[in-house]
Design an enzyme around this catalytic site. Structure first.
Site, PDB file in Angstrom:
ATOM      1  N   GLN A  16       5.740   3.891  -3.982  1.00 26.42           N
ATOM      2  CA  GLN A  16       5.333   4.980  -4.864  1.00 26.42           C
ATOM      3  C   GLN A  16       6.404   6.022  -5.166  1.00 26.42           C
ATOM      4  O   GLN A  16       6.595   6.385  -6.327  1.00 26.42           O
ATOM      5  CB  GLN A  16       4.106   5.693  -4.274  1.00 26.42           C
ATOM      6  CG  GLN A  16       3.531   6.768  -5.181  1.00 26.42           C
ATOM      7  CD  GLN A  16       2.259   7.407  -4.668  1.00 26.42           C
ATOM      8  OE1 GLN A  16       1.819   8.419  -5.180  1.00 26.42           O
ATOM      9  NE2 GLN A  16       1.659   6.829  -3.656  1.00 26.42           N
ATOM     10  N   LYS A  73      19.389 -11.502   0.143  1.00 22.13           N
ATOM     11  CA  LYS A  73      19.818 -12.068   1.426  1.00 22.13           C
ATOM     12  C   LYS A  73      20.757 -13.258   1.237  1.00 22.13           C
ATOM     13  O   LYS A  73      21.245 -13.822   2.215  1.00 22.13           O
ATOM     14  CB  LYS A  73      18.606 -12.468   2.251  1.00 22.13           C
ATOM     15  CG  LYS A  73      17.770 -11.259   2.681  1.00 22.13           C
ATOM     16  CD  LYS A  73      16.593 -11.661   3.550  1.00 22.13           C
ATOM     17  CE  LYS A  73      15.814 -10.424   3.992  1.00 22.13           C
ATOM     18  NZ  LYS A  73      14.638 -10.786   4.836  1.00 22.13           N
ATOM     19  N   ASN A  94      14.802   3.262  -1.879  1.00 20.69           N
ATOM     20  CA  ASN A  94      14.000   4.018  -0.910  1.00 20.69           C
ATOM     21  C   ASN A  94      13.629   3.127   0.275  1.00 20.69           C
ATOM     22  O   ASN A  94      12.511   3.159   0.783  1.00 20.69           O
ATOM     23  CB  ASN A  94      12.758   4.643  -1.557  1.00 20.69           C
ATOM     24  CG  ASN A  94      11.769   3.622  -2.090  1.00 20.69           C
ATOM     25  OD1 ASN A  94      12.109   2.454  -2.317  1.00 20.69           O
ATOM     26  ND2 ASN A  94      10.526   4.047  -2.303  1.00 20.69           N
ATOM     27  N   PHE A  95      14.602   2.316   0.705  1.00 20.24           N
ATOM     28  CA  PHE A  95      14.398   1.467   1.874  1.00 20.24           C
ATOM     29  C   PHE A  95      14.296   2.320   3.137  1.00 20.24           C
ATOM     30  O   PHE A  95      14.649   3.498   3.136  1.00 20.24           O
ATOM     31  CB  PHE A  95      15.566   0.483   2.029  1.00 20.24           C
ATOM     32  CG  PHE A  95      15.701  -0.509   0.909  1.00 20.24           C
ATOM     33  CD1 PHE A  95      14.686  -1.418   0.639  1.00 20.24           C
ATOM     34  CD2 PHE A  95      16.833  -0.533   0.110  1.00 20.24           C
ATOM     35  CE1 PHE A  95      14.802  -2.333  -0.403  1.00 20.24           C
ATOM     36  CE2 PHE A  95      16.972  -1.439  -0.922  1.00 20.24           C
ATOM     37  CZ  PHE A  95      15.947  -2.348  -1.180  1.00 20.24           C
ATOM     38  N   GLY A  96      13.848   1.688   4.205  1.00 20.98           N
ATOM     39  CA  GLY A  96      13.858   2.342   5.494  1.00 20.98           C
ATOM     40  C   GLY A  96      15.280   2.657   5.918  1.00 20.98           C
ATOM     41  O   GLY A  96      16.250   2.117   5.369  1.00 20.98           O
ATOM     42  N   ARG A 102      22.782  -2.441   6.186  1.00 24.36           N
ATOM     43  CA  ARG A 102      22.841  -3.746   6.844  1.00 24.36           C
ATOM     44  C   ARG A 102      23.069  -4.886   5.854  1.00 24.36           C
ATOM     45  O   ARG A 102      23.549  -5.953   6.224  1.00 24.36           O
ATOM     46  CB  ARG A 102      21.562  -3.984   7.661  1.00 24.36           C
ATOM     47  CG  ARG A 102      21.456  -3.087   8.899  1.00 24.36           C
ATOM     48  CD  ARG A 102      20.358  -3.540   9.835  1.00 24.36           C
ATOM     49  NE  ARG A 102      19.028  -3.364   9.278  1.00 24.36           N
ATOM     50  CZ  ARG A 102      18.327  -2.243   9.367  1.00 24.36           C
ATOM     51  NH1 ARG A 102      18.831  -1.168   9.976  1.00 24.36           N
ATOM     52  NH2 ARG A 102      17.111  -2.176   8.854  1.00 24.36           N
ATOM     53  N   TYR A 137       5.190   8.063   5.550  1.00 25.92           N
ATOM     54  CA  TYR A 137       4.286   7.731   4.461  1.00 25.92           C
ATOM     55  C   TYR A 137       3.812   9.041   3.838  1.00 25.92           C
ATOM     56  O   TYR A 137       4.117  10.129   4.347  1.00 25.92           O
ATOM     57  CB  TYR A 137       3.090   6.916   4.965  1.00 25.92           C
ATOM     58  CG  TYR A 137       3.400   5.451   5.171  1.00 25.92           C
ATOM     59  CD1 TYR A 137       3.125   4.517   4.181  1.00 25.92           C
ATOM     60  CD2 TYR A 137       3.977   5.001   6.357  1.00 25.92           C
ATOM     61  CE1 TYR A 137       3.405   3.165   4.361  1.00 25.92           C
ATOM     62  CE2 TYR A 137       4.266   3.651   6.552  1.00 25.92           C
ATOM     63  CZ  TYR A 137       3.978   2.743   5.548  1.00 25.92           C
ATOM     64  OH  TYR A 137       4.266   1.413   5.721  1.00 25.92           O
ATOM     65  N   GLU A 138       3.081   8.931   2.756  1.00 25.00           N
ATOM     66  CA  GLU A 138       2.580  10.103   2.040  1.00 25.00           C
ATOM     67  C   GLU A 138       2.014  11.158   2.980  1.00 25.00           C
ATOM     68  O   GLU A 138       2.456  12.316   2.995  1.00 25.00           O
ATOM     69  CB  GLU A 138       1.514   9.662   1.029  1.00 25.00           C
ATOM     70  CG  GLU A 138       0.667  10.775   0.446  1.00 25.00           C
ATOM     71  CD  GLU A 138       1.431  11.701  -0.488  1.00 25.00           C
ATOM     72  OE1 GLU A 138       1.188  12.910  -0.443  1.00 25.00           O
ATOM     73  OE2 GLU A 138       2.279  11.205  -1.255  1.00 25.00           O
ATOM     74  N   ASP A 167       4.808  11.535  -1.906  1.00 22.00           N
ATOM     75  CA  ASP A 167       5.475  10.462  -2.642  1.00 22.00           C
ATOM     76  C   ASP A 167       5.854  10.882  -4.058  1.00 22.00           C
ATOM     77  O   ASP A 167       7.026  10.930  -4.426  1.00 22.00           O
ATOM     78  CB  ASP A 167       4.572   9.228  -2.705  1.00 22.00           C
ATOM     79  CG  ASP A 167       4.664   8.380  -1.449  1.00 22.00           C
ATOM     80  OD1 ASP A 167       5.776   8.207  -0.930  1.00 22.00           O
ATOM     81  OD2 ASP A 167       3.623   7.887  -0.987  1.00 22.00           O
ATOM     82  N   GLY A 244      -2.531  33.710  -4.302  1.00 24.61           N
ATOM     83  CA  GLY A 244      -1.698  34.592  -5.114  1.00 24.61           C
ATOM     84  C   GLY A 244      -2.144  36.035  -4.970  1.00 24.61           C
ATOM     85  O   GLY A 244      -2.967  36.377  -4.112  1.00 24.61           O
ATOM     86  N   GLY A 245      -1.620  36.886  -5.836  1.00 24.75           N
ATOM     87  CA  GLY A 245      -1.955  38.301  -5.758  1.00 24.75           C
ATOM     88  C   GLY A 245      -3.365  38.614  -6.212  1.00 24.75           C
ATOM     89  O   GLY A 245      -3.914  39.663  -5.874  1.00 24.75           O
ATOM     90  N   GLN A 246      -3.973  37.720  -6.987  1.00 24.06           N
ATOM     91  CA  GLN A 246      -5.337  37.923  -7.474  1.00 24.06           C
ATOM     92  C   GLN A 246      -6.314  37.103  -6.635  1.00 24.06           C
ATOM     93  O   GLN A 246      -5.969  36.035  -6.128  1.00 24.06           O
ATOM     94  CB  GLN A 246      -5.438  37.508  -8.940  1.00 24.06           C
ATOM     95  CG  GLN A 246      -4.413  38.154  -9.850  1.00 24.06           C
ATOM     96  CD  GLN A 246      -4.560  39.657  -9.942  1.00 24.06           C
ATOM     97  OE1 GLN A 246      -5.656  40.188  -9.830  1.00 24.06           O
ATOM     98  NE2 GLN A 246      -3.446  40.354 -10.148  1.00 24.06           N
TER      99      GLN A 246
END
Length: 419
Positions: A16, A73, A94-96, A102, A137-138, A167, A244-246
């Site tokens: 994701q 590979k 976004n591999f481990g 490697r 994870y997320e 994610d 917030g302020g309100q």
């Protein structure tokens, strides 16, 4: 003319966070080549609702991309990757931790192969620090980035948010970083490494909570409906307080179902008109609510009075009462509400697409509207759909080379060893 026309991205991301980033850049006109292993992105088969078809988990995050299947590979597959790398402006992963290293492709190696390429990397906790080797994870990112500790009710457990801030939020942060790096590359001729950690991204989205964390050093948080005190340390969970302020809160309306709520913000400027409408002159002149400081001290009672008035109206009816008074408000909208909403459809935020495996389906549209280059949303690719197209068009491979690479296993998984 598409905003990012001419920019080519080699997308090795999966699930994701990364695909969110590359889909956004593809909608902006970049040529995104999704490089997948022979088994494909894992989400193609996750949470599948149509047999033998790509899941919505995949299709909703991979529109406007081309898919090429490469066995990284194998030596031949790595050679294809290197050739593509030399033709691209951005490469993303976004591999481990350590996976790409490697395979023999550290940032230093990638920069050597193509000094102009910008490399985007998403990690759970970044490439440095004591958490660097942890998986994320997320919801892990939400837990460790400050979101969960500040979401929910004070007497209840911490909650994750429905929005995928770990994610998708990280993917959006990375898109900003990549565009900045491209701009710098155009001035210097040199690419750079751009990293976003999911934990860091969540912290950035929790910025107002860290504002309140520091305010607690000097005194209580008067706008919070729950008790706070100087020096208490952590910012507490405070339900639906506005932050917030309100003052703000969700008001339950008839018929009092799970989504029959209207979120209401009571600004200083609108209180007199609101008070007159729901309680007449007596409420408008009630000293308990005269000024914002008074309403903060007595906000529980104020919300009870507003809720008592609202119980006779649906959320849309109550909204119609408040809008002429300039009271900021909005109905809690379910996914069903949004999928059928005229405003949403009119802004192309619920877009119908056709897929060769799934048939008709819908995707959430492009939230960034460019006047001169509006996004045209196209379906996600099937696995390896554009392999030969990319090899011929981008790399200028001829038939003999493609055939030789296929025979060598560059685009397929190695045969399973006999038991």
């Amino acid at each position: 003319m598409e905003a990012l026309k001419g920019i080519r991205i080699l997308d090795m991301t999966h699930v994701q966070a990364g695909p969110t980033c590359t889909q956004l850049l593809a909608w902006l006109g970049a040529d995104v080549i999704k490089l997948e292993p022979p088994q494909g992105d894992a989400t193609r088969g996750q949470l599948r609702d149509v047999p033998n078809a790509d899941s919505l988990y995949f299709t909703m995050l991979n529109c406007n991309k081309r898919s090429i299947m490469v066995n990284m590979k194998s030596a031949e597959g790595k050679a294809v990757f290197v050739d593509l790398l030399r033709k691209c402006d951005i490469v993303m992963e976004n591999f481990g931790p350590g996976v790409l290293d490697r395979l023999g492709f550290t940032w230093e190696k990638i920069h050597q192969l193509n000094p102009r390429v910008v490399m985007g990397s998403i990690k759970g906790f970044g490439s440095s620090g004591p958490y660097a080797d942890f998986k994320a994870y997320e919801n892990v990112a939400q837990a460790m980035g400050g979101a969960m500790s500040t979401t929910g009710l004070p007497e209840g457990p911490p909650f994750v948010t429905g929005a995928q801030i770990g994610d998708t939020g990280t993917g959006l942060h990375l898109a900003i970083g990549l565009l900045a790096a491209l701009h710098q590359r155009d001035r210097t001729g040199e690419g750079q490494y751009v990293e976003v950690a999911m934990m860091d991204g969540v912290m950035n989205l929790c910025r107002v909570k860290f504002r309140d964390h520091q305010r607690l050093f000097r005194g209580p948080l008067s706008e919070y409906s729950v008790e706070t005190a100087q020096g208490m340390g952590a910012v507490p969970r405070a339900g639906n307080d506005s932050g917030g302020g309100q003052l703000g809160n969700a008001i339950h309306c008839k018929p009092h179902g799970p989504n029959d709520w209207l979120y209401v913000v009571v600004q200083e400027a609108v209180w007199e008109g609101l008070a007159n409408r729901i309680g007449g002159d007596a409420l408008a002149k009630d000293p308990r609510f005269a000024k914002i400081a008074d309403r903060r001290r007595n906000q529980d009672e104020m919300w009870k009075l507003i809720t008592e008035f609202a119980k006779n109206y649906t959320k849309r009816e109550f909204m119609a009462i408040l809008n002429p008074l300039d009271v900021p408000c909005g109905p809690i909208m379910s996914t069903e509400d949004l999928a059928n909403d005229e405003h949403v459809r009119g802004r192309d935020m619920w877009v119908e697409l056709d897929h060769p495996q799934r048939g008709k389906w819908f995707n959430v549209g492009m939230p960034i509207k460019l006047s001169a280059s509006p996004a045209v949303i196209k379906r996600s690719p099937t696995l390896g759909e554009h392999t030969e197209e990319v090899l011929r068009e981008v790399l200028s491979y001829d038939d003999n080379k493609i055939k030789s690479l296929k025979q060598a296993g560059a685009f397929s998984a190695p045969p399973k060893k006999a038991a």
